[in-house]
Write a protein that holds these residues in place. Structure first.
Motif, PDB file in Angstrom:
ATOM      1  N   PRO A  66     -11.068 -13.356  -7.201  1.00 11.20           N
ATOM      2  CA  PRO A  66     -11.744 -12.289  -6.099  1.00 11.20           C
ATOM      3  C   PRO A  66     -11.194 -11.098  -6.100  1.00 11.20           C
ATOM      4  CG  PRO A  66     -10.381 -14.065  -5.160  1.00 11.20           C
ATOM      5  CD  PRO A  66     -10.578 -14.531  -6.474  1.00 11.20           C
TER       6      PRO A  66
ATOM      7  N   LEU B  91     -14.256 -14.666   5.864  1.00 14.14           N
ATOM      8  CA  LEU B  91     -14.886 -15.293   4.713  1.00 14.14           C
ATOM      9  C   LEU B  91     -14.771 -14.294   3.329  1.00 14.14           C
ATOM     10  CD1 LEU B  91     -18.236 -16.228   6.003  1.00 14.14           C
ATOM     11  CD2 LEU B  91     -16.291 -17.751   5.776  1.00 14.14           C
TER      12      LEU B  91
ATOM     13  N   THR C 200     -12.078 -14.270   1.063  1.00 13.48           N
ATOM     14  CA  THR C 200     -11.955 -14.567  -0.156  1.00 13.48           C
ATOM     15  C   THR C 200     -13.279 -15.056  -1.126  1.00 13.48           C
ATOM     16  OG1 THR C 200      -9.851 -15.379   0.757  1.00 13.48           O
ATOM     17  CG2 THR C 200     -10.505 -16.334  -1.244  1.00 13.48           C
ATOM     18  N   TRP C 201     -13.941 -15.665  -0.474  1.00 11.33           N
ATOM     19  CA  TRP C 201     -15.295 -16.096  -1.221  1.00 11.33           C
ATOM     20  C   TRP C 201     -16.234 -14.906  -1.365  1.00 11.33           C
ATOM     21  CZ3 TRP C 201     -20.604 -16.481   0.469  1.00 11.33           C
ATOM     22  CH2 TRP C 201     -21.330 -16.957  -0.459  1.00 11.33           C
TER      23      TRP C 201
ATOM     24  N   ARG D  45     -15.460 -12.410  -4.152  1.00 12.85           N
ATOM     25  CA  ARG D  45     -15.638 -12.805  -5.576  1.00 12.85           C
ATOM     26  C   ARG D  45     -16.724 -11.756  -6.312  1.00 12.85           C
ATOM     27  NH1 ARG D  45     -13.329 -17.296  -7.058  1.00 12.85           N
ATOM     28  NH2 ARG D  45     -14.725 -17.358  -9.214  1.00 12.85           N
TER      29      ARG D  45
ATOM     30  N   VAL E  69     -20.251 -12.479  -6.131  1.00  9.14           N
ATOM     31  CA  VAL E  69     -20.907 -12.519  -4.581  1.00  9.14           C
ATOM     32  C   VAL E  69     -21.035 -11.106  -3.980  1.00  9.14           C
ATOM     33  CG1 VAL E  69     -20.492 -13.567  -2.279  1.00  9.14           C
ATOM     34  CG2 VAL E  69     -19.973 -14.772  -4.147  1.00  9.14           C
TER      35      VAL E  69
END
Length: 217
Positions: free
Chosen positions: A103, A182, A184-185, A188, A191
């Motif tokens: 990420p 959220l 960290t996700w 990415r 994302v």
């Protein structure tokens, strides 16, 4: 709390939480940092304050009654949304070559980190909402419906306007904090690129619709 106030609370909450350009701008800035997201959220609430204040003062009626003035606001709003949308799409394209294994690092939120980000986020959040030409019409038509017959209009509309801004000050910072939680996700590269593309497409489409309405009016 009277029945009309309860009904207004439900209507206003749905209106504030409905995803739109303001929601997209808050999410985009929250991907930069928590402080940037919250700043954009406060800016959105500030833009909402402008519209509610205009509605309370009756100036929104002037805006709606003068087609040239309304068209000018609509033109500015459309251009600004296009500017933000194209910027997001360009950012998404630039991220294409980024590796997807890890990420992207979130910017630090300390007082010395990215000094220009918070001010820019606040300004973009404010302008995104303040230049929304649909808002004066909405508030001008909405607020009077919840003023009981025989009750002075000014104190009641002030209360209703305050409620709307207070909801925005809760909802949009909550969205920014959730995005940051959220992070960290969401950070990415793949994302982030997808979110940039989606928000860019949304803002560009909304801006295009506003400009088309000006042209076709």
């Amino acid at each position: 709390m009277d029945g009309q106030l309860i009904a207004f609370t439900g209507v206003a909450a749905g209106m504030v939480a409905m995803p739109g350009a303001d929601f997209a701008v808050v999410v985009r800035h929250a991907l930069d940092s928590r402080r940037a997201g919250v700043a954009a959220a406060v800016g959105v609430a500030g833009g909402l304050l402008v519209h509610t204040a205009l509605a309370v003062a009756g100036l929104a009626a002037v805006l709606v009654a003068v087609p040239a003035l309304f068209g000018a606001v609509q033109l500015l709003g459309g251009i600004y949304l296009l500017y933000l949308g194209i910027g997001a799409l360009v950012a998404a394209v630039r991220r294409r070559g980024t590796a997807d294994e890890a990420p992207a690092a979130a910017p630090a939120d300390g007082p010395a980190a990215r000094p220009g980000t918070v001010g820019r986020s606040l300004r973009q959040g404010f302008l995104t909402n303040a230049l929304n030409p649909k808002a004066p019409v909405l508030f001008l038509s909405l607020l009077p419906q919840f003023v009981p017959a025989g009750e002075p209009a000014l104190p009641r509309t002030l209360l209703l306007a305050t409620m709307v801004v207070a909801m925005a000050l809760v909802w949009f910072p909550a969205v920014a904090l959730l995005v940051d939680h959220l992070g960290t996700w969401l950070r990415r590269p793949r994302v982030t690129r997808a979110l940039e593309a989606v928000t860019g497409a949304l803002l560009t489409t909304l801006g295009g619709i506003l400009l088309a309405e000006v042209v076709l009016a």
